[in-house]
Design a protein around this motif. Structure first.
Motif, short mmCIF file in Angstrom:
data_model
loop_
_atom_site.label_atom_id
_atom_site.label_comp_id
_atom_site.label_asym_id
_atom_site.label_seq_id
_atom_site.Cartn_x
_atom_site.Cartn_y
_atom_site.Cartn_z
N VAL A 187 0.86 -1.19 0.00
CA VAL A 187 0.00 0.00 0.00
C VAL A 187 0.90 1.24 0.00
CG1 VAL A 187 -1.70 1.35 1.30
CG2 VAL A 187 -1.92 -1.15 1.17
N VAL A 188 0.55 2.19 -0.86
CA VAL A 188 1.27 3.46 -0.94
C VAL A 188 0.29 4.57 -0.62
CG1 VAL A 188 2.60 5.02 -2.41
CG2 VAL A 188 2.82 2.54 -2.72
N ILE A 189 0.63 5.43 0.32
CA ILE A 189 -0.22 6.56 0.69
C ILE A 189 0.39 7.83 0.13
CG2 ILE A 189 -1.26 7.86 2.58
CD1 ILE A 189 -1.02 5.40 4.33
N GLY A 190 -0.36 8.55 -0.69
CA GLY A 190 0.11 9.82 -1.23
C GLY A 190 0.02 9.86 -2.75
N GLY A 191 -0.63 10.91 -3.28
CA GLY A 191 -0.80 11.04 -4.72
C GLY A 191 0.11 12.05 -5.37
N GLY A 192 1.19 12.39 -4.71
CA GLY A 192 2.17 13.29 -5.31
C GLY A 192 3.16 12.53 -6.18
N VAL A 193 4.22 13.23 -6.58
CA VAL A 193 5.22 12.60 -7.45
C VAL A 193 5.84 11.37 -6.77
CG1 VAL A 193 7.41 12.94 -8.62
CG2 VAL A 193 5.71 14.75 -8.64
N ALA A 194 6.18 11.51 -5.50
CA ALA A 194 6.83 10.39 -4.79
C ALA A 194 5.91 9.18 -4.72
CB ALA A 194 7.26 10.83 -3.39
N GLY A 195 4.63 9.41 -4.36
CA GLY A 195 3.70 8.30 -4.22
C GLY A 195 3.40 7.60 -5.53
N VAL A 196 3.17 8.40 -6.59
CA VAL A 196 2.86 7.81 -7.90
C VAL A 196 4.06 7.04 -8.44
CG1 VAL A 196 2.29 8.35 -10.29
CG2 VAL A 196 1.10 9.53 -8.44
N CYS A 197 5.24 7.63 -8.37
CA CYS A 197 6.44 6.94 -8.87
C CYS A 197 6.74 5.69 -8.06
CB CYS A 197 7.64 7.89 -8.85
SG CYS A 197 7.56 9.24 -10.04
N CYS A 198 6.53 5.78 -6.74
CA CYS A 198 6.75 4.62 -5.88
C CYS A 198 5.80 3.48 -6.27
CB CYS A 198 6.55 5.00 -4.43
SG CYS A 198 6.72 3.65 -3.25
N ALA A 199 4.52 3.79 -6.45
CA ALA A 199 3.54 2.76 -6.81
C ALA A 199 3.85 2.15 -8.17
CB ALA A 199 2.14 3.37 -6.81
N GLN A 200 4.21 2.98 -9.14
CA GLN A 200 4.52 2.46 -10.47
C GLN A 200 5.76 1.58 -10.46
OE1 GLN A 200 4.65 6.20 -12.59
NE2 GLN A 200 2.56 5.96 -13.34
N GLU A 201 6.77 1.99 -9.69
CA GLU A 201 7.99 1.19 -9.64
C GLU A 201 7.77 -0.12 -8.91
OE1 GLU A 201 12.19 0.61 -10.38
OE2 GLU A 201 10.50 1.67 -11.29
N LEU A 202 6.94 -0.11 -7.87
CA LEU A 202 6.61 -1.35 -7.16
C LEU A 202 5.85 -2.31 -8.07
CD1 LEU A 202 5.58 -0.01 -3.64
CD2 LEU A 202 7.58 -1.42 -4.19
N MET A 233 6.88 17.54 -15.11
CA MET A 233 5.79 16.94 -14.35
C MET A 233 4.51 16.93 -15.19
SD MET A 233 7.32 16.28 -11.54
CE MET A 233 8.75 16.80 -10.59
N LYS A 234 3.63 16.03 -14.87
CA LYS A 234 2.34 15.99 -15.53
C LYS A 234 1.25 15.67 -14.51
CE LYS A 234 2.64 11.10 -16.96
NZ LYS A 234 2.53 10.17 -18.09
N LEU A 235 0.12 16.33 -14.65
CA LEU A 235 -1.04 16.03 -13.84
C LEU A 235 -1.93 15.05 -14.59
CD1 LEU A 235 -1.98 19.58 -12.48
CD2 LEU A 235 -0.81 17.74 -11.27
N ASP A 267 -6.75 13.17 -3.42
CA ASP A 267 -7.17 13.99 -4.55
C ASP A 267 -7.42 13.11 -5.76
OD1 ASP A 267 -7.39 16.02 -6.60
OD2 ASP A 267 -6.30 17.36 -5.27
N ALA A 268 -8.39 13.50 -6.59
CA ALA A 268 -8.67 12.74 -7.80
C ALA A 268 -7.63 12.99 -8.88
CB ALA A 268 -10.06 13.09 -8.34
N THR A 269 -6.85 14.05 -8.73
CA THR A 269 -5.78 14.35 -9.66
C THR A 269 -4.44 14.08 -8.99
OG1 THR A 269 -7.11 16.10 -10.68
CG2 THR A 269 -4.75 16.13 -11.12
N VAL A 270 -3.59 13.31 -9.65
CA VAL A 270 -2.29 12.97 -9.09
C VAL A 270 -1.19 13.54 -9.99
CG1 VAL A 270 -3.10 10.90 -7.93
CG2 VAL A 270 -2.27 10.75 -10.28
N LYS A 271 0.01 13.54 -9.47
CA LYS A 271 1.12 14.13 -10.20
C LYS A 271 2.18 13.06 -10.48
CE LYS A 271 2.27 18.22 -9.06
NZ LYS A 271 2.74 19.37 -8.27
#
Length: 271
Positions: free
Chosen positions: A1-16, A52-54, A31-35
């Motif tokens: 489980v990854v908590i956080g929709g910022g750059v760190a959270g999104v990149c962490c989830a994708q890499e995992l 960066m991209k939203l 948020d419904a929009t992530v970075k």
């Protein structure tokens, strides 16, 4: 489980998801929009340009990624579950918390805006419409970009170091950037350049900023917005590399004087 929709959270989830194709990765975002990261371009050995991209949370479509829009309200480490705002729980084997840092709050004052996320940037944008004098406290990336972007408003920039951008540049590079500021501002005045950093109240005639005036505003570089500023107890998305575009670029169209104060820290506001 990854908590956080910022750059760190999104990149962490994708890499995992890439490293563990047999596992289910759950990303929790308030948020419904992530970075995310659009592209990375290496400029020099030690310098990279990141775009960066939203994107919507629903656009994260990896087969082993589950995206949930909710706020994490508590974590039960014993049972290994995350409680979220819709009243449900999510079990985890490993947990990554990518909600951002909790910076030190310099002070709380009605005329102080602490820049951290999109909500605080919008609050500052509204204040700049009538401000005549602004004090910027800080010497990091946000402060550097803010001072460079401010136009048609007198600016006092207080740094505790002996040159601007101390965390990023050496003395020679800082001097070069200062020359650029001198070419864009009507006037650059340097305060006393002491050999050792000292704590200052900034309350002398030359350095006093009246916080009670209707046209005064002050910003600090690293602090979360108050709930009254952001309209929520949750912090908004972190600002991206193009955040200064949200500021009013031109009112009168001219750059106003910039005063630099070296070797000092904000201790209190003097009314």
């Amino acid at each position: 489980v990854v908590i956080g929709g910022g750059v760190a959270g999104v990149c962490c989830a994708q890499e995992l998801c890439r490293l563990r194709p047999d596992a289910t990765v759950t990303l929790i975002s308030a948020d419904a929009t992530v970075k995310g990261v659009g592209s990375v371009t290496r400029i020099t050995e030690h310098l990279e340009e990141i775009s960066m991209k939203l994107q919507s949370l629903e656009s994260l479509t990896r087969y082993n990624l589950r995206a949930i829009q909710a706020a994490a309200t508590s974590i039960d480490c014993t049972s290994q579950v995350v409680h979220i705002s819709d009243g449900t729980t999510i079990a985890y084997d490993q947990l990554c918390i990518c909600t951002g840092a909790a910076p030190r709050v310099a002070l709380q004052h009605e005329h102080v805006i602490a820049l951290r996320d999109h909500d605080s940037i919008q609050a500052m944008r509204q204040r700049l419409g009538t401000a005549k004098r602004v004090m910027v406290v800080g010497n990091g990336g946000i402060a550097l970009e803010l001072v460079h972007a401010l136009r048609d408003v007198e600016t006092v920039w207080a740094v505790r170091n002996q040159h601007i951008g101390d965390a990023f540049f050496d003395v020679d590079a800082a001097r070069f950037l200062l020359q650029h500021l001198q070419s864009t501002a009507q006037k650059v005045v340097s305060g006393p350049d002491t050999s050792a950093a000292t704590t200052a109240v900034l309350d002398s005639k030359e350095r006093k900023l009246d916080p009670s005036g209707p046209n005064s505003t002050s910003t600090t570089e690293a602090a979360p917005p108050s709930p009254s500023e952001s309209g929520s107890t949750l912090g908004g998305r972190a600002v991206g590399p193009q955040w200064v575009r949200a500021l009013p670029q031109v009112r009168g169209g001219t750059a106003a004087p910039l005063t630099l104060e070296y070797g000092c820290e904000l201790q209190k506001l003097v009314p």
